[in-house]
Design a protein around this motif. Structure first.
Motif: not given
Length: 51
Positions: A1-10, A31-35, A38-41
């Motif tokens: 999940m941390l990699r997804i957030l990093a890739a999305r610039g969060v 739940l966190w993974f699914d969110r 799409k998350a921006t924050r």
């Protein structure tokens, strides 16, 4: 999940990184993974746990 957030610039602070890394509840992680997809924050992922 941390990699997804990093890739999305969060940005993820140290406290949130620790919270995510230490979570062992699969329902919460799912739940966190699914969110995170799409998350921006960070608050969109962790809800009230994020500042």
């Amino acid at each position: 999940m941390l990699r997804i957030l990093a890739a999305r610039g969060v940005p993820v602070d140290g406290q949130a990184r620790q919270r995510i890394g230490s979570c062992t509840d699969m329902a919460t992680l799912d739940l966190w993974f699914d969110r995170a997809l799409k998350a921006t924050r960070l608050s969109e992922v962790l809800g009230d746990l994020a500042q």
